[in-house]
Enzyme design. Structure first.
Site, PDB file in Angstrom:
ATOM      1  N   ASP A  98       0.850  -1.193   0.000  1.00  0.00           N
ATOM      2  CA  ASP A  98       0.000   0.000   0.000  1.00  0.00           C
ATOM      3  C   ASP A  98       0.887   1.246   0.000  1.00  0.00           C
ATOM      4  O   ASP A  98       2.037   1.202   0.455  1.00  0.00           O
ATOM      5  CB  ASP A  98      -0.888  -0.051   1.246  1.00  0.00           C
ATOM      6  CG  ASP A  98      -1.728   1.191   1.401  1.00  0.00           C
ATOM      7  OD1 ASP A  98      -2.354   1.610   0.410  1.00  0.00           O
ATOM      8  OD2 ASP A  98      -1.749   1.756   2.516  1.00  0.00           O
ATOM      9  N   ASP A 129      -0.276   5.147   0.761  1.00  0.00           N
ATOM     10  CA  ASP A 129      -0.543   6.111   1.831  1.00  0.00           C
ATOM     11  C   ASP A 129      -0.758   5.390   3.161  1.00  0.00           C
ATOM     12  O   ASP A 129      -1.590   4.494   3.276  1.00  0.00           O
ATOM     13  CB  ASP A 129      -1.780   6.943   1.493  1.00  0.00           C
ATOM     14  CG  ASP A 129      -1.629   7.696   0.170  1.00  0.00           C
ATOM     15  OD1 ASP A 129      -0.535   7.623  -0.428  1.00  0.00           O
ATOM     16  OD2 ASP A 129      -2.608   8.326  -0.270  1.00  0.00           O
ATOM     17  N   CYS A 132      -6.137   2.383  -8.199  1.00  0.00           N
ATOM     18  CA  CYS A 132      -7.580   2.483  -8.431  1.00  0.00           C
ATOM     19  C   CYS A 132      -7.983   3.932  -8.165  1.00  0.00           C
ATOM     20  O   CYS A 132      -7.825   4.420  -7.043  1.00  0.00           O
ATOM     21  CB  CYS A 132      -8.359   1.548  -7.514  1.00  0.00           C
ATOM     22  SG  CYS A 132     -10.146   1.855  -7.574  1.00  0.00           S
ATOM     23  N   HIS A 154     -11.065   5.236  -8.300  1.00  0.00           N
ATOM     24  CA  HIS A 154     -12.508   5.367  -8.102  1.00  0.00           C
ATOM     25  C   HIS A 154     -12.884   5.633  -6.645  1.00  0.00           C
ATOM     26  O   HIS A 154     -12.119   5.349  -5.717  1.00  0.00           O
ATOM     27  CB  HIS A 154     -13.214   4.098  -8.583  1.00  0.00           C
ATOM     28  CG  HIS A 154     -12.920   3.759 -10.008  1.00  0.00           C
ATOM     29  ND1 HIS A 154     -12.092   2.720 -10.377  1.00  0.00           N
ATOM     30  CD2 HIS A 154     -13.321   4.348 -11.161  1.00  0.00           C
ATOM     31  CE1 HIS A 154     -12.014   2.664 -11.698  1.00  0.00           C
ATOM     32  NE2 HIS A 154     -12.747   3.642 -12.198  1.00  0.00           N
ATOM     33  N   CYS A 184     -16.588  -0.021  -8.388  1.00  0.00           N
ATOM     34  CA  CYS A 184     -15.739  -0.560  -9.452  1.00  0.00           C
ATOM     35  C   CYS A 184     -15.240  -1.953  -9.066  1.00  0.00           C
ATOM     36  O   CYS A 184     -15.387  -2.388  -7.928  1.00  0.00           O
ATOM     37  CB  CYS A 184     -14.550   0.372  -9.697  1.00  0.00           C
ATOM     38  SG  CYS A 184     -13.392   0.429  -8.312  1.00  0.00           S
ATOM     39  N   CYS A 233     -11.943  -2.743  -9.387  1.00  0.00           N
ATOM     40  CA  CYS A 233     -10.493  -2.687  -9.200  1.00  0.00           C
ATOM     41  C   CYS A 233     -10.078  -2.123  -7.842  1.00  0.00           C
ATOM     42  O   CYS A 233      -8.892  -2.082  -7.529  1.00  0.00           O
ATOM     43  CB  CYS A 233      -9.831  -1.878 -10.321  1.00  0.00           C
ATOM     44  SG  CYS A 233     -10.344  -0.147 -10.426  1.00  0.00           S
ATOM     45  N   ASP A 283      -1.740  -0.662   5.865  1.00  0.00           N
ATOM     46  CA  ASP A 283      -2.157  -0.216   7.194  1.00  0.00           C
ATOM     47  C   ASP A 283      -3.652  -0.351   7.432  1.00  0.00           C
ATOM     48  O   ASP A 283      -4.132  -0.022   8.515  1.00  0.00           O
ATOM     49  CB  ASP A 283      -1.730   1.242   7.410  1.00  0.00           C
ATOM     50  CG  ASP A 283      -2.445   2.198   6.451  1.00  0.00           C
ATOM     51  OD1 ASP A 283      -2.555   1.862   5.254  1.00  0.00           O
ATOM     52  OD2 ASP A 283      -2.904   3.262   6.905  1.00  0.00           O
TER      53      ASP A 283
END
Length: 355
Positions: free
Chosen positions: A9, A11, A93, A95, A101, A103, A130
Protein backbone atom coordinates in the site's frame (compact mmCIF):
# COMPACT_ATOMS: atom_id res chain seq x y z
CA UNK A 1 11.38 -20.99 -9.76
CA UNK A 2 8.33 -18.96 -8.69
CA UNK A 3 8.87 -15.34 -7.65
CA UNK A 4 8.33 -13.75 -4.24
CA UNK A 5 6.28 -10.53 -4.39
CA UNK A 6 5.40 -7.79 -1.92
CA UNK A 7 2.19 -5.91 -2.75
CA UNK A 8 2.56 -2.68 -0.79
CA UNK A 9 0.00 0.00 0.00
CA UNK A 10 1.12 3.59 -0.53
CA UNK A 11 -0.54 6.11 1.83
CA UNK A 12 -0.06 5.18 5.47
CA UNK A 13 2.46 2.46 4.62
CA UNK A 14 5.18 3.75 2.29
CA UNK A 15 4.43 7.41 2.97
CA UNK A 16 2.46 9.11 5.71
CA UNK A 17 -1.24 9.65 5.19
CA UNK A 18 -2.48 13.17 6.09
CA UNK A 19 -5.17 12.78 8.76
CA UNK A 20 -7.03 15.89 7.59
CA UNK A 21 -8.16 14.75 4.14
CA UNK A 22 -6.22 11.50 3.45
CA UNK A 23 -4.80 12.98 0.25
CA UNK A 24 -1.14 13.61 -0.60
CA UNK A 25 -1.90 16.43 -3.03
CA UNK A 26 0.84 18.92 -2.11
CA UNK A 27 4.59 18.56 -1.85
CA UNK A 28 4.60 19.61 1.79
CA UNK A 29 2.37 16.61 2.59
CA UNK A 30 4.93 14.10 1.30
CA UNK A 31 6.72 12.31 4.14
CA UNK A 32 8.20 8.81 4.08
CA UNK A 33 7.42 6.28 6.78
CA UNK A 34 10.39 5.69 9.14
CA UNK A 35 12.93 3.19 7.85
CA UNK A 36 11.03 2.37 4.69
CA UNK A 37 13.87 2.84 2.18
CA UNK A 38 16.60 0.76 3.89
CA UNK A 39 14.11 -2.02 4.62
CA UNK A 40 12.84 -2.12 1.04
CA UNK A 41 16.45 -2.37 -0.13
CA UNK A 42 17.00 -5.26 2.27
CA UNK A 43 13.85 -6.99 1.03
CA UNK A 44 14.93 -6.57 -2.60
CA UNK A 45 18.28 -8.16 -1.75
CA UNK A 46 16.39 -11.07 -0.21
CA UNK A 47 14.76 -11.73 -3.57
CA UNK A 48 11.41 -9.95 -3.26
CA UNK A 49 9.93 -7.96 -6.14
CA UNK A 50 7.91 -4.88 -5.19
CA UNK A 51 4.47 -3.90 -6.45
CA UNK A 52 2.72 -0.76 -5.21
CA UNK A 53 -1.07 -0.99 -5.01
CA UNK A 54 -3.17 1.92 -3.83
CA UNK A 55 -6.73 3.27 -3.73
CA UNK A 56 -6.79 6.99 -4.58
CA UNK A 57 -10.37 8.13 -4.01
CA UNK A 58 -11.69 10.28 -6.85
CA UNK A 59 -8.35 10.70 -8.58
CA UNK A 60 -8.77 12.84 -11.67
CA UNK A 61 -11.93 14.52 -10.40
CA UNK A 62 -12.43 18.08 -9.17
CA UNK A 63 -11.95 16.93 -5.58
CA UNK A 64 -8.58 15.36 -6.41
CA UNK A 65 -7.10 16.71 -9.67
CA UNK A 66 -4.60 14.46 -11.44
CA UNK A 67 -1.95 17.20 -11.48
CA UNK A 68 -2.16 17.59 -7.69
CA UNK A 69 -1.51 13.87 -7.31
CA UNK A 70 1.21 13.59 -9.94
CA UNK A 71 3.66 16.11 -8.45
CA UNK A 72 4.15 14.49 -5.01
CA UNK A 73 3.78 10.97 -6.43
CA UNK A 74 6.44 11.48 -9.09
CA UNK A 75 8.81 13.00 -6.53
CA UNK A 76 8.24 10.01 -4.27
CA UNK A 77 9.05 7.62 -7.12
CA UNK A 78 12.17 9.62 -8.05
CA UNK A 79 13.42 9.41 -4.47
CA UNK A 80 12.77 5.67 -4.30
CA UNK A 81 14.57 5.13 -7.62
CA UNK A 82 17.52 7.33 -6.64
CA UNK A 83 18.07 5.16 -3.57
CA UNK A 84 17.85 1.87 -5.46
CA UNK A 85 14.25 0.92 -4.66
CA UNK A 86 12.56 -0.42 -7.78
CA UNK A 87 8.85 -1.11 -8.12
CA UNK A 88 7.95 -3.57 -10.84
CA UNK A 89 4.56 -1.97 -11.17
CA UNK A 90 2.40 0.77 -9.63
CA UNK A 91 -1.30 -0.17 -9.54
CA UNK A 92 -3.82 2.60 -8.84
CA UNK A 93 -7.58 2.48 -8.43
CA UNK A 94 -8.88 6.07 -8.99
CA UNK A 95 -12.51 5.37 -8.10
CA UNK A 96 -14.68 6.31 -5.15
CA UNK A 97 -16.34 3.59 -3.07
CA UNK A 98 -19.71 4.69 -4.45
CA UNK A 99 -18.52 3.87 -7.97
CA UNK A 100 -18.60 0.17 -7.07
CA UNK A 101 -15.74 -0.56 -9.45
CA UNK A 102 -14.06 -3.94 -9.72
CA UNK A 103 -10.49 -2.69 -9.20
CA UNK A 104 -10.71 -1.12 -5.75
CA UNK A 105 -8.95 -2.95 -2.94
CA UNK A 106 -9.76 -5.46 -1.54
CA UNK A 107 -10.96 -6.69 -4.95
CA UNK A 108 -8.28 -8.45 -6.98
CA UNK A 109 -8.83 -6.97 -10.45
CA UNK A 110 -5.57 -4.99 -10.39
CA UNK A 111 -3.50 -8.05 -9.44
CA UNK A 112 -5.23 -10.62 -11.63
CA UNK A 113 -2.21 -11.25 -13.81
CA UNK A 114 -0.10 -12.23 -10.79
CA UNK A 115 -2.75 -14.73 -9.78
CA UNK A 116 -3.15 -16.13 -13.29
CA UNK A 117 0.51 -16.53 -14.17
CA UNK A 118 1.16 -19.22 -11.54
CA UNK A 119 4.62 -17.70 -11.30
CA UNK A 120 4.04 -16.12 -7.89
CA UNK A 121 5.36 -17.94 -4.84
CA UNK A 122 2.18 -17.66 -2.78
CA UNK A 123 3.72 -19.16 0.33
CA UNK A 124 6.33 -16.38 0.42
CA UNK A 125 4.45 -13.39 -1.03
CA UNK A 126 2.72 -10.76 1.09
CA UNK A 127 0.40 -7.78 1.07
CA UNK A 128 1.65 -4.98 3.34
CA UNK A 129 -0.71 -2.19 4.31
CA UNK A 130 -2.16 -0.22 7.19
CA UNK A 131 -5.85 -0.89 6.60
CA UNK A 132 -8.22 -3.81 6.99
CA UNK A 133 -8.80 -3.68 3.23
CA UNK A 134 -5.14 -4.57 2.67
CA UNK A 135 -5.47 -7.65 4.85
CA UNK A 136 -8.68 -8.59 3.05
CA UNK A 137 -6.88 -8.19 -0.27
CA UNK A 138 -4.26 -10.66 0.94
CA UNK A 139 -6.96 -13.15 1.86
CA UNK A 140 -8.61 -12.72 -1.52
CA UNK A 141 -5.26 -13.36 -3.21
CA UNK A 142 -4.55 -16.41 -1.10
CA UNK A 143 -1.39 -14.94 0.45
CA UNK A 144 -0.41 -13.52 3.84
CA UNK A 145 -1.25 -9.97 4.91
CA UNK A 146 0.92 -7.83 7.20
CA UNK A 147 -0.86 -4.93 8.95
CA UNK A 148 1.63 -2.08 9.00
CA UNK A 149 1.78 0.04 12.16
CA UNK A 150 4.55 2.40 13.30
CA UNK A 151 4.52 0.91 16.79
CA UNK A 152 3.50 -2.74 16.49
CA UNK A 153 4.69 -3.73 12.99
CA UNK A 154 6.93 -1.06 11.52
CA UNK A 155 9.34 -1.33 8.59
CA UNK A 156 12.36 -2.60 10.57
CA UNK A 157 10.11 -5.27 12.09
CA UNK A 158 8.73 -6.25 8.69
CA UNK A 159 12.23 -6.38 7.20
CA UNK A 160 13.43 -8.61 10.02
CA UNK A 161 10.41 -10.88 9.78
CA UNK A 162 10.63 -11.39 6.03
CA UNK A 163 14.40 -11.80 5.76
CA UNK A 164 14.92 -13.94 8.84
CA UNK A 165 15.60 -17.46 7.64
CA UNK A 166 14.09 -20.41 9.41
CA UNK A 167 15.43 -23.07 7.10
CA UNK A 168 13.28 -26.07 7.88
CA UNK A 169 12.13 -29.19 6.07
CA UNK A 170 9.93 -32.16 6.87
CA UNK A 171 10.19 -35.28 4.71
CA UNK A 172 8.17 -38.47 5.05
CA UNK A 173 9.29 -41.48 3.03
CA UNK A 174 7.25 -44.69 3.14
CA UNK A 175 8.08 -47.86 1.21
CA UNK A 176 7.38 -51.56 1.71
CA UNK A 177 10.69 -51.83 3.57
CA UNK A 178 10.83 -48.61 5.63
CA UNK A 179 8.76 -45.82 7.13
CA UNK A 180 10.90 -42.73 7.66
CA UNK A 181 10.12 -39.31 9.13
CA UNK A 182 12.85 -36.64 8.97
CA UNK A 183 12.74 -33.04 10.21
CA UNK A 184 15.64 -30.64 9.80
CA UNK A 185 16.18 -27.15 11.30
CA UNK A 186 19.36 -25.69 9.78
CA UNK A 187 19.36 -22.55 11.96
CA UNK A 188 18.77 -24.24 15.33
CA UNK A 189 21.23 -26.24 17.40
CA UNK A 190 20.79 -29.00 19.96
CA UNK A 191 17.88 -31.19 20.87
CA UNK A 192 18.28 -33.67 18.02
CA UNK A 193 16.29 -36.89 18.42
CA UNK A 194 17.27 -39.87 16.30
CA UNK A 195 15.87 -43.38 16.33
CA UNK A 196 16.59 -45.65 13.38
CA UNK A 197 16.67 -48.93 15.28
CA UNK A 198 20.42 -49.17 14.60
CA UNK A 199 22.17 -47.79 17.67
CA UNK A 200 25.58 -47.03 16.19
CA UNK A 201 23.94 -45.45 13.13
CA UNK A 202 21.92 -43.20 15.48
CA UNK A 203 25.19 -42.14 17.10
CA UNK A 204 26.73 -41.35 13.71
CA UNK A 205 23.72 -39.33 12.55
CA UNK A 206 23.90 -37.35 15.78
CA UNK A 207 27.54 -36.55 14.93
CA UNK A 208 26.36 -34.97 11.67
CA UNK A 209 23.85 -32.77 13.51
CA UNK A 210 26.21 -31.88 16.37
CA UNK A 211 29.18 -30.98 14.19
CA UNK A 212 26.96 -29.53 11.47
CA UNK A 213 25.49 -27.06 13.97
CA UNK A 214 21.86 -27.86 13.25
CA UNK A 215 18.99 -29.84 14.69
CA UNK A 216 17.25 -32.85 13.25
CA UNK A 217 14.69 -35.43 14.28
CA UNK A 218 14.72 -38.81 12.54
CA UNK A 219 12.36 -41.70 13.21
CA UNK A 220 12.70 -44.91 11.23
CA UNK A 221 10.88 -48.22 11.22
CA UNK A 222 12.68 -50.60 8.91
CA UNK A 223 12.95 -54.29 8.06
CA UNK A 224 15.85 -54.88 10.44
CA UNK A 225 14.79 -58.51 10.82
CA UNK A 226 16.40 -58.92 7.39
CA UNK A 227 19.40 -56.56 7.72
CA UNK A 228 20.20 -52.85 7.98
CA UNK A 229 20.47 -52.22 4.22
CA UNK A 230 17.08 -50.60 3.55
CA UNK A 231 17.11 -48.67 6.84
CA UNK A 232 20.49 -47.04 6.20
CA UNK A 233 19.95 -46.45 2.47
CA UNK A 234 16.47 -44.95 2.81
CA UNK A 235 17.53 -42.78 5.75
CA UNK A 236 20.27 -41.34 3.54
CA UNK A 237 17.77 -40.65 0.77
CA UNK A 238 15.28 -38.96 3.12
CA UNK A 239 17.91 -36.91 4.97
CA UNK A 240 19.47 -35.72 1.71
CA UNK A 241 16.06 -34.63 0.43
CA UNK A 242 15.31 -32.80 3.70
CA UNK A 243 18.63 -30.95 3.63
CA UNK A 244 18.05 -29.90 0.03
CA UNK A 245 14.56 -28.57 0.81
CA UNK A 246 15.74 -26.77 3.96
CA UNK A 247 18.47 -24.97 1.99
CA UNK A 248 15.78 -23.37 -0.15
CA UNK A 249 17.12 -21.17 -2.95
CA UNK A 250 20.67 -21.41 -1.47
CA UNK A 251 21.02 -17.64 -1.59
CA UNK A 252 23.95 -16.44 0.52
CA UNK A 253 25.31 -19.86 1.53
CA UNK A 254 29.06 -20.51 1.59
CA UNK A 255 28.53 -23.60 -0.61
CA UNK A 256 31.96 -25.21 0.01
CA UNK A 257 33.66 -26.95 2.94
CA UNK A 258 36.72 -29.07 3.99
CA UNK A 259 38.57 -31.57 6.44
CA UNK A 260 38.86 -32.94 10.00
CA UNK A 261 41.40 -35.15 11.81
CA UNK A 262 40.31 -37.41 14.70
CA UNK A 263 42.57 -39.30 17.12
CA UNK A 264 44.88 -41.46 15.00
CA UNK A 265 42.55 -41.07 11.98
CA UNK A 266 42.72 -38.48 9.28
CA UNK A 267 39.39 -37.90 7.59
CA UNK A 268 39.20 -35.70 4.53
CA UNK A 269 35.90 -34.27 3.41
CA UNK A 270 35.32 -31.84 0.56
CA UNK A 271 31.79 -30.70 -0.21
CA UNK A 272 30.22 -28.58 -2.94
CA UNK A 273 26.48 -27.87 -2.78
CA UNK A 274 26.53 -27.81 -6.54
CA UNK A 275 23.23 -29.34 -7.59
CA UNK A 276 25.29 -32.12 -9.24
CA UNK A 277 25.19 -35.41 -7.29
CA UNK A 278 28.54 -37.20 -7.10
CA UNK A 279 30.44 -39.18 -4.47
CA UNK A 280 34.12 -40.08 -4.29
CA UNK A 281 34.65 -42.38 -1.30
CA UNK A 282 37.71 -44.17 0.04
CA UNK A 283 37.67 -46.04 3.34
CA UNK A 284 38.74 -49.53 4.35
CA UNK A 285 37.56 -51.40 7.42
CA UNK A 286 38.90 -54.46 9.19
CA UNK A 287 35.51 -55.77 10.27
CA UNK A 288 32.12 -56.11 8.59
CA UNK A 289 30.32 -54.31 11.41
CA UNK A 290 30.92 -51.54 13.92
CA UNK A 291 28.42 -52.07 16.69
CA UNK A 292 25.21 -52.98 14.87
CA UNK A 293 26.03 -51.01 11.68
CA UNK A 294 27.34 -52.76 8.57
CA UNK A 295 30.51 -50.99 7.44
CA UNK A 296 29.63 -51.62 3.77
CA UNK A 297 26.50 -49.47 4.26
CA UNK A 298 28.48 -46.36 5.18
CA UNK A 299 29.41 -45.64 1.57
CA UNK A 300 25.85 -46.48 0.56
CA UNK A 301 24.49 -43.95 3.07
CA UNK A 302 26.65 -41.11 1.77
CA UNK A 303 25.93 -42.03 -1.85
CA UNK A 304 22.18 -41.95 -1.18
CA UNK A 305 22.43 -38.65 0.69
CA UNK A 306 24.58 -36.95 -1.96
CA UNK A 307 22.16 -38.08 -4.67
CA UNK A 308 19.00 -36.59 -3.14
CA UNK A 309 20.73 -33.54 -1.67
CA UNK A 310 22.38 -32.76 -5.00
CA UNK A 311 25.93 -32.33 -3.74
CA UNK A 312 29.41 -33.25 -4.88
CA UNK A 313 31.05 -35.06 -1.95
CA UNK A 314 34.59 -36.39 -1.50
CA UNK A 315 35.20 -38.52 1.61
CA UNK A 316 38.37 -40.32 2.66
CA UNK A 317 39.68 -41.68 5.93
CA UNK A 318 42.60 -43.75 7.16
CA UNK A 319 43.57 -45.01 10.58
CA UNK A 320 43.85 -48.10 12.76
CA UNK A 321 40.51 -48.32 14.57
CA UNK A 322 37.26 -49.08 12.72
CA UNK A 323 35.10 -47.19 15.22
CA UNK A 324 37.26 -44.12 14.88
CA UNK A 325 37.44 -44.40 11.09
CA UNK A 326 33.66 -44.51 10.77
CA UNK A 327 33.14 -41.73 13.29
CA UNK A 328 35.74 -39.55 11.59
CA UNK A 329 33.78 -39.72 8.32
CA UNK A 330 30.52 -38.60 9.91
CA UNK A 331 32.19 -35.87 11.99
CA UNK A 332 34.12 -34.60 8.98
CA UNK A 333 30.96 -34.51 6.91
CA UNK A 334 29.08 -32.66 9.66
CA UNK A 335 31.83 -30.10 10.12
CA UNK A 336 32.13 -29.57 6.39
CA UNK A 337 28.38 -29.24 6.03
CA UNK A 338 28.41 -26.63 8.81
CA UNK A 339 30.69 -24.44 6.69
CA UNK A 340 28.86 -24.99 3.44
CA UNK A 341 25.34 -24.18 4.72
CA UNK A 342 26.42 -21.07 6.65
CA UNK A 343 24.76 -17.92 5.36
CA UNK A 344 27.22 -15.06 4.82
CA UNK A 345 25.47 -12.84 2.27
CA UNK A 346 22.47 -12.42 0.01
CA UNK A 347 23.73 -13.54 -3.39
CA UNK A 348 23.65 -16.96 -4.97
CA UNK A 349 27.21 -18.40 -4.95
CA UNK A 350 27.22 -19.37 -8.61
CA UNK A 351 28.22 -17.53 -11.78
CA UNK A 352 25.51 -19.52 -13.58
CA UNK A 353 22.79 -17.95 -11.44
CA UNK A 354 21.45 -21.32 -10.34
CA UNK A 355 22.45 -24.16 -8.01
Amino acid sequence: MSQKYLFIDRDGTLISEPPSDFQVDRFDKLAFEPGVIPELLKLQKAGYKLVMITNQDGLGTQSFPQADFDGPHNLMMQIFTSQGVQFDEVLICPHLPADECDCRKPKVKLVERYLAEQAMDRANSYVIGDRATDIQLAENMGITGLRYDRETLNWPMIGEQLTRRDRYAHVVRNTKETQIDVQVWLDREGGSKINTGVGFFDHMLDQIATHGGFRMEINVKGDLYIDDHHTVEDTGLALGEALKIALGDKRGICRFGFVLPMDECLARCALDISGRPHLEYKAEFTYQRVGDLSTEMIEHFFRSLSYTMGVTLHLKTKGKNDHHRVESLFKAFGRTLRQAIRVEGDTLPSSKGVL
